[in-house]
Structure formats: C-alpha cells, structure tokens
Design a protein around this motif. Structure first.
Motif, PDB file in Angstrom:
ATOM      1  N   GLN A 198       9.791  18.787   7.477  1.00  0.00           N
ATOM      2  CA  GLN A 198      10.801  17.802   7.119  1.00  0.00           C
ATOM      3  C   GLN A 198      10.364  17.061   5.850  1.00  0.00           C
ATOM      4  O   GLN A 198       9.178  16.765   5.674  1.00  0.00           O
ATOM      5  CB  GLN A 198      10.984  16.791   8.267  1.00  0.00           C
ATOM      6  N   PRO A 199      11.312  16.763   4.962  1.00  0.00           N
ATOM      7  CA  PRO A 199      10.934  16.091   3.712  1.00  0.00           C
ATOM      8  C   PRO A 199      10.377  14.690   3.964  1.00  0.00           C
ATOM      9  O   PRO A 199      10.924  13.915   4.760  1.00  0.00           O
ATOM     10  CB  PRO A 199      12.260  16.008   2.942  1.00  0.00           C
ATOM     11  N   ILE A 200       9.287  14.375   3.302  1.00  0.00           N
ATOM     12  CA  ILE A 200       8.708  13.030   3.309  1.00  0.00           C
ATOM     13  C   ILE A 200       8.393  12.660   1.867  1.00  0.00           C
ATOM     14  O   ILE A 200       8.485  13.493   0.959  1.00  0.00           O
ATOM     15  CB  ILE A 200       7.432  12.961   4.172  1.00  0.00           C
ATOM     16  N   ILE A 201       8.030  11.398   1.652  1.00  0.00           N
ATOM     17  CA  ILE A 201       7.689  10.933   0.310  1.00  0.00           C
ATOM     18  C   ILE A 201       6.276  10.376   0.339  1.00  0.00           C
ATOM     19  O   ILE A 201       5.999   9.406   1.067  1.00  0.00           O
ATOM     20  CB  ILE A 201       8.671   9.854  -0.177  1.00  0.00           C
ATOM     21  N   ASN A 202       5.394  10.981  -0.412  1.00  0.00           N
ATOM     22  CA  ASN A 202       4.036  10.472  -0.566  1.00  0.00           C
ATOM     23  C   ASN A 202       3.998   9.536  -1.766  1.00  0.00           C
ATOM     24  O   ASN A 202       4.479   9.886  -2.844  1.00  0.00           O
ATOM     25  CB  ASN A 202       3.037  11.610  -0.777  1.00  0.00           C
ATOM     26  N   PHE A 203       3.438   8.330  -1.569  1.00  0.00           N
ATOM     27  CA  PHE A 203       3.352   7.394  -2.684  1.00  0.00           C
ATOM     28  C   PHE A 203       1.903   6.982  -2.921  1.00  0.00           C
ATOM     29  O   PHE A 203       1.063   7.024  -2.019  1.00  0.00           O
ATOM     30  CB  PHE A 203       4.235   6.165  -2.454  1.00  0.00           C
ATOM     31  N   THR A 204       1.633   6.593  -4.163  1.00  0.00           N
ATOM     32  CA  THR A 204       0.296   6.169  -4.572  1.00  0.00           C
ATOM     33  C   THR A 204       0.380   4.780  -5.178  1.00  0.00           C
ATOM     34  O   THR A 204       1.271   4.498  -5.989  1.00  0.00           O
ATOM     35  CB  THR A 204      -0.289   7.150  -5.614  1.00  0.00           C
ATOM     36  N   LEU A 205      -0.555   3.912  -4.781  1.00  0.00           N
ATOM     37  CA  LEU A 205      -0.586   2.534  -5.259  1.00  0.00           C
ATOM     38  C   LEU A 205      -1.554   2.383  -6.427  1.00  0.00           C
ATOM     39  O   LEU A 205      -2.487   3.187  -6.584  1.00  0.00           O
ATOM     40  CB  LEU A 205      -1.003   1.588  -4.132  1.00  0.00           C
ATOM     41  N   ASN A 206      -1.335   1.347  -7.230  1.00  0.00           N
ATOM     42  CA  ASN A 206      -2.299   1.053  -8.292  1.00  0.00           C
ATOM     43  C   ASN A 206      -3.562   0.432  -7.695  1.00  0.00           C
ATOM     44  O   ASN A 206      -3.658   0.240  -6.480  1.00  0.00           O
ATOM     45  CB  ASN A 206      -1.676   0.145  -9.363  1.00  0.00           C
ATOM     46  N   SER A 207      -4.542   0.138  -8.542  1.00  0.00           N
ATOM     47  CA  SER A 207      -5.839  -0.342  -8.040  1.00  0.00           C
ATOM     48  C   SER A 207      -5.712  -1.648  -7.274  1.00  0.00           C
ATOM     49  O   SER A 207      -6.340  -1.829  -6.221  1.00  0.00           O
ATOM     50  CB  SER A 207      -6.817  -0.515  -9.206  1.00  0.00           C
ATOM     51  N   ILE A 245      -7.233   2.075   5.847  1.00  0.00           N
ATOM     52  CA  ILE A 245      -6.645   3.121   5.015  1.00  0.00           C
ATOM     53  C   ILE A 245      -7.050   2.859   3.575  1.00  0.00           C
ATOM     54  O   ILE A 245      -6.584   1.908   2.936  1.00  0.00           O
ATOM     55  CB  ILE A 245      -5.111   3.140   5.150  1.00  0.00           C
ATOM     56  N   GLY A 246      -7.966   3.666   3.069  1.00  0.00           N
ATOM     57  CA  GLY A 246      -8.402   3.546   1.684  1.00  0.00           C
ATOM     58  C   GLY A 246      -7.685   4.551   0.805  1.00  0.00           C
ATOM     59  O   GLY A 246      -6.860   5.332   1.246  1.00  0.00           O
ATOM     60  N   GLY A 247      -8.017   4.537  -0.472  1.00  0.00           N
ATOM     61  CA  GLY A 247      -7.429   5.504  -1.410  1.00  0.00           C
ATOM     62  C   GLY A 247      -6.104   5.081  -1.991  1.00  0.00           C
ATOM     63  O   GLY A 247      -5.609   5.687  -2.940  1.00  0.00           O
ATOM     64  N   GLY A 248      -5.485   4.053  -1.413  1.00  0.00           N
ATOM     65  CA  GLY A 248      -4.238   3.538  -1.987  1.00  0.00           C
ATOM     66  C   GLY A 248      -3.071   4.484  -1.923  1.00  0.00           C
ATOM     67  O   GLY A 248      -2.276   4.585  -2.862  1.00  0.00           O
ATOM     68  N   SER A 249      -2.913   5.203  -0.822  1.00  0.00           N
ATOM     69  CA  SER A 249      -1.777   6.123  -0.698  1.00  0.00           C
ATOM     70  C   SER A 249      -1.150   5.975   0.678  1.00  0.00           C
ATOM     71  O   SER A 249      -1.785   5.516   1.627  1.00  0.00           O
ATOM     72  CB  SER A 249      -2.217   7.572  -0.916  1.00  0.00           C
ATOM     73  N   GLY A 250       0.109   6.368   0.780  1.00  0.00           N
ATOM     74  CA  GLY A 250       0.824   6.317   2.049  1.00  0.00           C
ATOM     75  C   GLY A 250       2.021   7.238   1.985  1.00  0.00           C
ATOM     76  O   GLY A 250       2.223   7.961   1.000  1.00  0.00           O
ATOM     77  N   GLN A 251       2.829   7.228   3.020  1.00  0.00           N
ATOM     78  CA  GLN A 251       4.003   8.097   3.031  1.00  0.00           C
ATOM     79  C   GLN A 251       5.170   7.422   3.724  1.00  0.00           C
ATOM     80  O   GLN A 251       4.996   6.506   4.526  1.00  0.00           O
ATOM     81  CB  GLN A 251       3.685   9.430   3.705  1.00  0.00           C
ATOM     82  N   ILE A 252       6.367   7.888   3.345  1.00  0.00           N
ATOM     83  CA  ILE A 252       7.610   7.395   3.933  1.00  0.00           C
ATOM     84  C   ILE A 252       8.308   8.583   4.576  1.00  0.00           C
ATOM     85  O   ILE A 252       8.563   9.594   3.920  1.00  0.00           O
ATOM     86  CB  ILE A 252       8.538   6.779   2.867  1.00  0.00           C
ATOM     87  N   GLY A 277      -2.964  -2.780  -5.698  1.00  0.00           N
ATOM     88  CA  GLY A 277      -2.274  -2.499  -4.446  1.00  0.00           C
ATOM     89  C   GLY A 277      -3.165  -1.790  -3.452  1.00  0.00           C
ATOM     90  O   GLY A 277      -3.132  -2.067  -2.244  1.00  0.00           O
ATOM     91  N   ALA A 278      -4.012  -0.852  -3.955  1.00  0.00           N
ATOM     92  CA  ALA A 278      -4.922  -0.120  -3.070  1.00  0.00           C
ATOM     93  C   ALA A 278      -5.922  -1.074  -2.408  1.00  0.00           C
ATOM     94  O   ALA A 278      -6.243  -0.928  -1.216  1.00  0.00           O
ATOM     95  CB  ALA A 278      -5.651   0.953  -3.859  1.00  0.00           C
ATOM     96  N   ARG A 279      -6.406  -2.039  -3.189  1.00  0.00           N
ATOM     97  CA  ARG A 279      -7.375  -3.004  -2.623  1.00  0.00           C
ATOM     98  C   ARG A 279      -6.717  -3.880  -1.558  1.00  0.00           C
ATOM     99  O   ARG A 279      -7.269  -4.095  -0.478  1.00  0.00           O
ATOM    100  CB  ARG A 279      -7.934  -3.870  -3.751  1.00  0.00           C
ATOM    101  N   ILE A 280      -5.505  -4.367  -1.854  1.00  0.00           N
ATOM    102  CA  ILE A 280      -4.795  -5.200  -0.875  1.00  0.00           C
ATOM    103  C   ILE A 280      -4.485  -4.392   0.378  1.00  0.00           C
ATOM    104  O   ILE A 280      -4.663  -4.869   1.509  1.00  0.00           O
ATOM    105  CB  ILE A 280      -3.496  -5.755  -1.501  1.00  0.00           C
ATOM    106  N   PHE A 281      -4.033  -3.153   0.181  1.00  0.00           N
ATOM    107  CA  PHE A 281      -3.680  -2.279   1.308  1.00  0.00           C
ATOM    108  C   PHE A 281      -4.908  -1.994   2.180  1.00  0.00           C
ATOM    109  O   PHE A 281      -4.853  -2.050   3.418  1.00  0.00           O
ATOM    110  CB  PHE A 281      -3.088  -0.976   0.755  1.00  0.00           C
ATOM    111  N   THR A 318      -5.266  -3.293   6.117  1.00  0.00           N
ATOM    112  CA  THR A 318      -5.404  -2.335   7.223  1.00  0.00           C
ATOM    113  C   THR A 318      -6.741  -2.502   7.942  1.00  0.00           C
ATOM    114  O   THR A 318      -6.831  -2.277   9.153  1.00  0.00           O
ATOM    115  CB  THR A 318      -5.255  -0.894   6.714  1.00  0.00           C
ATOM    116  N   ALA A 319      -7.788  -2.900   7.211  1.00  0.00           N
ATOM    117  CA  ALA A 319      -9.093  -3.121   7.861  1.00  0.00           C
ATOM    118  C   ALA A 319      -9.022  -4.274   8.854  1.00  0.00           C
ATOM    119  O   ALA A 319      -9.672  -4.242   9.915  1.00  0.00           O
ATOM    120  CB  ALA A 319     -10.152  -3.387   6.805  1.00  0.00           C
ATOM    121  N   LYS A 320      -8.228  -5.293   8.538  1.00  0.00           N
ATOM    122  CA  LYS A 320      -8.116  -6.469   9.407  1.00  0.00           C
ATOM    123  C   LYS A 320      -7.042  -6.299  10.481  1.00  0.00           C
ATOM    124  O   LYS A 320      -6.906  -7.167  11.355  1.00  0.00           O
ATOM    125  CB  LYS A 320      -7.776  -7.706   8.564  1.00  0.00           C
ATOM    126  N   SER A 321      -6.255  -5.227  10.408  1.00  0.00           N
ATOM    127  CA  SER A 321      -5.100  -5.106  11.309  1.00  0.00           C
ATOM    128  C   SER A 321      -5.142  -3.831  12.141  1.00  0.00           C
ATOM    129  O   SER A 321      -4.090  -3.298  12.508  1.00  0.00           O
ATOM    130  CB  SER A 321      -3.806  -5.136  10.475  1.00  0.00           C
TER     131      SER A 321
END
Length: 522
Positions: free
Chosen positions: A258-267, A303-310, A269-273, A277-280
C-alpha cells in the motif's frame, strides 16, 4: 564604398541569428528552444485565488508556542498553563530564578514580539508591524509554494502571479480534461500542513464525551481519523513538529504493497523528534495532515535519524500529490477559489488563426505598398521588416517567453512601427534627392536627419512598454515584452541594417543613377 561594411555584416549576422533560433518555434521541431503558447492561445485553466492571511498569523502564534515549549523542556524550565489564544500566547514560569533565561530566549530567538509580564505570567503578542509583514510574506510564500508544486507536477509553463494584497492569479496552459483540472486544483489548494502531535493519554478515553471547549481547558484539541470520522483523538494543541522542518518526502510501499509517504526532517527537527520520542516511550504520537489524523502509532523507543512515515489508505496518485506538496512546503494560509475560467483548445486555435490572419494580411499589405511606392528602397525596407519578425521570434524563444494573444497584437503593431522608421528614412532621402543632392550625400544626410525622429518615437514607446511590464499583469506583460523586443529589433534593422545595404549597393546605384527605380523619385 566597400560592399562588406560593418553595418552590412552586423545586419547579415542578425538575419542568420533570427532564422536559426526561429526555426524550432516555426517548424515545431523536437529540439531547440521554442516559444510557449499562453493560456489564451492553447487553452487551459485560469483561476483567481484568495489567501486567508489571518491563518498565517495564527500559524506563527502556534509556532512561537512550540518554540517556547521545546526551549522549556530542553532547559528544564518549569512552565504552566501554556496556551494559545486568538492572537497571543500565555504561560507562567513557576520558578522566578528561571525567568531571566526565558527573557533572554524571547529577546534573542523570536522577533516581532510584544512581551507583557505580570509577576511570573507571560503574555506574548505580535507587533502590528510584524502582523502585516507576516500577512505579506504569507501571500508571497503561497505564490512560491504553488509555483514549486506545479513545476514538480510537470505542468508546462504555469503562470502564478500576485494580484493586489491577498489575491493570486494562476494560469495553467494545456489543461484540457476535467481530470487534469481536478488534479491541478487539488494540488494547488491542498494546505499540506503536516504536524506531529502528542496524544493526551491521561484523558484519551474521555474524547467521545468531551466537547471542544472542554478539551481547550486542558490545552487539547479533538481531531478525527482521516478514514473514519467516528474515530477521534485527543491531542495536545501545541504540535511537537510541523511541516516547515521537512526537507524531503517520497512515495514508498509498505509490506501490504500500500502506498505510504516517507519523510525526512532537517537537523533541528530530527533533534526535537529524537528528544520527544525518548521522553515519550509507551505513548502515542499522532501524525496529522491538514487537520486529520492519518495514524497514531505507539512510541516503542527513541526514534533517531529524523525520518518517519505517513500511512492512511492513499492511492498512488494521492500519495504522489501529497509528497509533492510536502516537498514544496505547506501553504502558510489556506486559499479560496474566487474565480475560475476554462479556455478550450478550440477557442485558442481560433485565436491563433485570427491573429495569424491579421499578422499576415497586415504584413502583405505593407510589403506591397512599400514596393509600389518606394520601388527598390521598398524592397530593402521589406528585407529589414522580415528580419525584424525573425529576431522577435528568436529572442522570445531564447528566453523561453510565453506568447499570448496580446503578445501577438504586439507583433502586429511592431510590423507597422518597423516599417514606419524605413518610411521616415526613405522620405528624407527622397526630399534631398528632389533638391538635387547627390545620391551618396542624400543617403548619408537622410539617415542623419531621420535619426532624431526615429529615436524619439522608439524611446518614448519603449519607456511606455517598460512601465506596462512593471505594473501590468500577465497578458499586459506579454504585450510589453513583444513590443519592446520589436522596437529594439526595428532600430537595429532600420537604422543599421538598411544603411549597410545601401552602402553595399551604392556602386550599383551610382552606376544606374535611376532615382525612380531605386527610390521612387520622379
């Protein structure tokens, strides 16, 4: 006089230039730069959009609240009652000793703020100047975002221009089917506002009995699932991240194909993300796109690396459009369709036919008149006229210009203006010949005497064309471009080119000494 004088050589080179770069447009070859046809000539879609600039101000307020929350968490500053009102952010710093640190952040990291403090309570509002700047920037950003989306979508020569304070004109040549029109409209109007929001696990089970006002008391909002409106989520109003921190988004497929969307965050956003996630761990993170929850997975680990999916039941086409929208950036404010006009390809073909009839008939009449009245001098003027048209087409093709109906009107007008310069020169030469002046002297003085009148007429017209281009909209700009190129080309061909031809032919003219045959002088 030398046959190959510098004027003649320049004119010959301009003929070669004009013909060579005009061929792709005239012959519609597969290679080479060509003139693109505008909306009124090949059909397409015309839309007038209105931008809700107030939403941009609200979005900036929300962004300020997110920055304050992240700063407080990162610096371990205890704050309470962080909330967003219509045009302000309020919160309380619980430890008085931490207030200087918060004050420094507000003064150095966030601009355009009015900070009001009442003991340990903070009320942040945007200045009137910053609100106007935010609104103005929002419209400019919407223009750029829509243009980027259309470029990535693959539409040919889209035109996106600002009109007034809050409106945008979008012209899409080549849109001929209802399916293409629908896809383009959805791509343009889609906000593509991605937010990662924390689910309020403490009150999540109350979401179906809670009203929106009750949720707001806890700093929450209620959102629906994108596939099932009966499924609701209670999430924190202040997002953890938003789409401004996305640097890439691509369509992929999950294990069920099934189609999904992989997204990448900037530096940043990756740090905040990663920190969130470490605290949650054990809690849920809602992936929200345009106010709908697409998924709310449990956080199992940092979740490190600053990436996720929709994921959310996309079709391949929908996933592709969403990915384009995310890559090109979210609209800072929603857009509303104020006006829509569809121009059919048959109407465009009729416009081209009518314009070509006007251009060819005007050209032929001028061509015949010049030969009958000015004899061989008329033939020389006609050579300059043909060269003038080739140069216009060549220059427009080189710069990738779009030819519109007013642009074709500009070419028709240029035919008259180009021959006008030759008429002035020829009449000056004829006057001097009637006074008994020698042919070489009459040619030189004829050009000298005509120069001032030609320059005055062309420069004043060129200034008007520049003003039309600076302050006009799309079609007016097209007219201004073609007439400006035509004026410059006519000055090259009429003043320099024909003078060079006379110098090259002067030995023959002197040999025949037939003023009537060469200049139509009795």
């Amino acid at each position: 006089m030398k046959i190959f004088n510098y004027r003649f050589i320049i004119f010959a080179l301009s003929i070669v230039f004009g013909i060579f770069f005009s061929i792709p447009s005239l012959m519609q070859t597969d290679t080479g730069k060509k003139i693109s046809l505008g909306l009124d000539l090949q059909g397409g879609l015309h839309m007038l959009l209105g931008v809700n600039t107030h939403e941009a101000v609200t979005a900036k307020i929300k962004s300020i609240a997110s920055s304050i929350k992240y700063f407080a968490d990162d610096e371990e500053i205890l704050i309470d009652a962080l909330s967003i009102n219509e045009d302000s952010v309020t919160f309380t710093v619980l430890d008085v000793d931490e207030m200087p640190k918060m004050d420094e952040m507000l003064n150095t990291s966030i601009t355009g703020l009015e900070v009001n403090k009442n003991d340990q309570d903070y009320i942040l509002t945007l200045t009137a100047e910053d609100i106007e700047k935010t609104k103005d920037f929002a419209v400019s950003q919407v223009v750029e975002t829509i243009r980027n989306r259309l470029d990535q979508f693959g539409l040919s020569e889209p035109s996106v221009t600002r009109q007034g304070d809050t409106d945008i004109v979008v012209q899409l040549p080549g849109i001929k089917t209802a399916e293409d029109e629908k896809a383009a409209r959805e791509l343009i109007s889609k906000p593509a506002n991605l937010e990662l929001m924390a689910v309020d696990e403490e009150r999540a089970d109350q979401v179906y009995t809670m009203t929106a006002s009750q949720a707001a008391q806890y700093g929450n909002i209620i959102l629906e699932d994108t596939n099932d409106a009966s499924t609701k989520y209670l999430v924190k109003e202040i997002p953890i991240l938003n789409g401004s921190q996305i640097i890439d988004a691509q369509v992929a497929f999950d294990q069920a194909n099934q189609p999904i969307i992989n997204f990448t965050l900037n530096s940043s956003g990756a740090r905040i993300f990663g920190d969130f996630t470490a605290k949650s761990v054990g809690k849920r993170l809602a992936v929200v796109l345009d106010g709908k929850v697409y998924s709310a997975p449990n956080i199992r680990e940092r979740i490190g690396g600053g990436s996720g999916q929709i994921s959310g039941g996309f079709t391949v086409a929908e996933a592709g459009n969403v990915a384009i929208a995310l890559r090109s950036g979210a609209l800072p404010a929603s857009v509303k369709l104020l006006e829509k006009r569809s121009v059919g390809p048959s109407l465009g073909a009729d416009s081209i036919k009518a314009s070509m009839i006007a251009l060819i008939s005007g050209f032929v009449l001028v061509f015949i008149f010049m030969i009958i009245y000015y004899k061989r001098a008329g033939i020389i003027a006609n050579i300059a006229l043909v060269t003038n048209i080739f140069i216009i087409i060549a220059v427009m093709a080189m710069f990738g210009a779009t030819l519109t109906l007013p642009g074709m009107a500009g070419i028709v007008l240029t035919v008259g203006m180009a021959v006008d310069a030759n008429v002035i020169i020829s009449e000056r030469i004829r006057e001097l010949l009637r006074e008994g002046m020698s042919i070489p002297k009459a040619i030189e003085d004829g050009y000298s005497n005509a120069m001032r009148a030609i320059l005055d007429a062309n420069i004043t017209t060129l200034l008007v064309a520049v003003i039309l281009y600076a302050y006009g909209t799309g079609p007016i700009k097209g007219f201004a471009v073609t007439i400006s190129i035509g004026i410059l080309a006519s000055m090259l061909t009429a003043i320099l080119g024909t003078h060079g031809i006379y110098e090259a032919l002067l030995p023959k003219i002197m040999q025949s000494k037939d003023k009537k045959k060469w200049f139509g002088v009795k």
